[in-house]
Design a protein around this motif. Structure first.
Motif, PDB file in Angstrom:
ATOM      1  N   THR A 167       0.856  -1.178   0.000  1.00 21.93           N
ATOM      2  CA  THR A 167       0.000   0.000   0.000  1.00 21.93           C
ATOM      3  C   THR A 167       0.894   1.230   0.000  1.00 21.93           C
ATOM      4  O   THR A 167       2.000   1.197   0.533  1.00 21.93           O
TER       5      THR A 167
ATOM      6  N   SER B  14       1.202   5.406   0.742  1.00 18.52           N
ATOM      7  CA  SER B  14       0.701   6.634   1.344  1.00 18.52           C
ATOM      8  C   SER B  14       1.859   7.623   1.303  1.00 18.52           C
ATOM      9  O   SER B  14       2.877   7.355   0.674  1.00 18.52           O
TER      10      SER B  14
ATOM     11  N   ARG C  97       3.387  11.901   2.534  1.00 19.64           N
ATOM     12  CA  ARG C  97       3.168  13.206   3.152  1.00 19.64           C
ATOM     13  C   ARG C  97       3.774  14.278   2.258  1.00 19.64           C
ATOM     14  O   ARG C  97       4.655  14.010   1.447  1.00 19.64           O
TER      15      ARG C  97
ATOM     16  N   TRP D 138       6.231  15.794  -2.621  1.00 16.81           N
ATOM     17  CA  TRP D 138       5.523  14.672  -2.040  1.00 16.81           C
ATOM     18  C   TRP D 138       6.541  13.601  -1.672  1.00 16.81           C
ATOM     19  O   TRP D 138       7.361  13.198  -2.487  1.00 16.81           O
TER      20      TRP D 138
ATOM     21  N   PRO E  62       6.670   9.853  -0.790  1.00 17.52           N
ATOM     22  CA  PRO E  62       5.837   8.643  -0.747  1.00 17.52           C
ATOM     23  C   PRO E  62       6.365   7.630   0.274  1.00 17.52           C
ATOM     24  O   PRO E  62       7.549   7.627   0.619  1.00 17.52           O
TER      25      PRO E  62
ATOM     26  N   THR F  30       5.822   3.395   1.027  1.00 23.17           N
ATOM     27  CA  THR F  30       5.225   2.120   0.657  1.00 23.17           C
ATOM     28  C   THR F  30       5.356   1.169   1.835  1.00 23.17           C
ATOM     29  O   THR F  30       6.447   0.975   2.363  1.00 23.17           O
TER      30      THR F  30
END
Length: 140
Positions: free
Chosen positions: A39, A41, A43, A51, A53, A55
């Motif tokens: 998945t 996400s 910040r 950004w 990322p 994982t």
């Protein structure tokens, strides 16, 4: 009505590797398959205006003959939704300090699946910026 306890996990992501399931002739009532679900996400770093990322890989335990047969053909990159319970497995490991061995308890976590669904891959669009003629170019 309010339930006293809840342990529900819902994950949606891509398989990080092929499903690890026993062969057909080796499936028993106690058999299980293992999936590694990724998945993503992240910040937003305001200082650098970018950004960042993240994982995460989740170990999914698929118990029983039904799940073993269901996941056998699943391959890395398949898009899945998994619903299950989060469970901790506590293991004792030995740690050597100054030549002396000490037992240490170590917890790992896995999601025990109760529902698994293969989803259609989302169509991701990538914007490559302005082309020479000024039109936006978007490619799948």
């Amino acid at each position: 009505m309010l339930t006293l306890f809840a342990n529900n996990v819902l994950l949606r992501g891509f398989l990080g590797k092929n499903a690890d399931a026993p062969p057909s002739h080796g499936i028993t009532e106690d058999s299980f398959a293992v999936l590694l679900l990724a998945t993503v996400s992240g910040r937003w770093d305001l200082g650098n205006n970018e950004w960042i990322p993240r994982t995460d890989f989740h170990r999914i335990i698929c118990p029983g003959p039904f799940f073993c047969g269901m996941v056998r053909g699943m391959r890395r990159g398949d898009y899945l939704e998994v619903e299950g319970e989060l469970r901790a497995l506590e293991q004792e490991r030995g740690v050597v300090v100054a030549g002396e061995r000490f037992p240490v308890k170590h917890s790992t976590y896995a999601v025990h699946a109760v529902r698994l669904q293969r989803l259609d891959r989302p169509e991701a669009l990538v914007d490559y910026g302005d082309s020479d003629d000024g039109n936006r170019e978007v490619q799948p």
